[in-house]
Design a protein around this motif. Structure first.
Motif, short mmCIF file in Angstrom:
data_model
loop_
_atom_site.label_atom_id
_atom_site.label_comp_id
_atom_site.label_asym_id
_atom_site.label_seq_id
_atom_site.Cartn_x
_atom_site.Cartn_y
_atom_site.Cartn_z
N GLN A 100 0.89 -1.10 0.11
CA GLN A 100 -0.05 -0.06 -0.04
C GLN A 100 0.94 1.27 0.02
OE1 GLN A 100 -3.64 0.42 0.02
NE2 GLN A 100 -3.34 -1.94 -0.22
N PRO A 101 1.46 1.54 -1.30
CA PRO A 101 2.13 2.86 -1.15
C PRO A 101 1.67 4.24 -1.16
CG PRO A 101 1.43 2.27 -3.58
CD PRO A 101 1.03 1.30 -2.51
N GLY A 102 0.10 4.23 -0.88
CA GLY A 102 -0.39 5.60 -0.72
C GLY A 102 -0.23 6.17 0.92
N GLY A 103 0.07 5.11 1.95
CA GLY A 103 -0.16 5.74 3.29
C GLY A 103 -1.34 6.05 3.55
N ASP A 104 -1.67 7.10 4.26
CA ASP A 104 -3.15 7.47 4.47
C ASP A 104 -3.86 8.34 3.42
OD1 ASP A 104 -2.55 6.68 7.09
OD2 ASP A 104 -1.98 8.53 7.84
N ARG A 105 -3.17 8.47 2.35
CA ARG A 105 -3.85 9.24 1.21
C ARG A 105 -4.62 8.60 0.40
NH1 ARG A 105 1.15 11.62 -1.55
NH2 ARG A 105 1.83 9.61 -1.25
N TRP A 106 -4.14 7.20 0.01
CA TRP A 106 -5.10 6.64 -0.79
C TRP A 106 -4.84 5.04 -0.57
CZ3 TRP A 106 -0.82 8.56 -3.36
CH2 TRP A 106 0.14 7.53 -3.68
#
Length: 122
Positions: A100-106
């Protein structure tokens, strides 16, 4: 002057178009495309934008994030509540990859045919 084009449809390859249309109809609230059947099915938004799914013999699902079978394309959706949307999508048959490369953003998910798609908060 550039050509003015309006996007009207996105079509994805898959093994089971009707199952894909059912998944995206539940996930998006779009209406089932009237021409849907065993070899092509789709969903349509009120403004006419359609997501279509076409049967491909020997379909191989993308392997995200790996490149053994590249993703080639993906869809992005905005939702009001990421946690609520995630629960619904997993119930409908989506998967959530470990990477999940988006962290809390996506957040990245894959649909039942393996196509990656992302959700972002509104």
């Amino acid at each position: 002057m550039p050509l003015q084009m309006k996007l009207t449809a996105i079509t994805l390859d898959c093994a089971d178009p009707e199952a894909m249309a059912a998944f995206y109809r539940e996930a998006t609230g779009f209406e089932l495309h009237p021409g849907s059947g065993a070899d092509f099915a789709g969903v349509t938004r009120a403004d006419g934008l359609a997501i279509g799914f076409q049967r491909v013999d020997g379909y191989r699902a993308p392997r995200w994030p790996g490149q053994t079978v590249p993703q080639q394309s993906h869809l992005d959706f905005t939702v009001d509540d990421l946690d609520e949307a995630e629960c619904l999508l997993l119930e409908l048959g989506a998967s959530k990859p470990e990477h999940q490369p988006g962290g809390d953003r996506w957040r990245v998910f894959t649909d039942p045919a393996g196509h990656p798609f992302c959700l972002t908060g509104a």
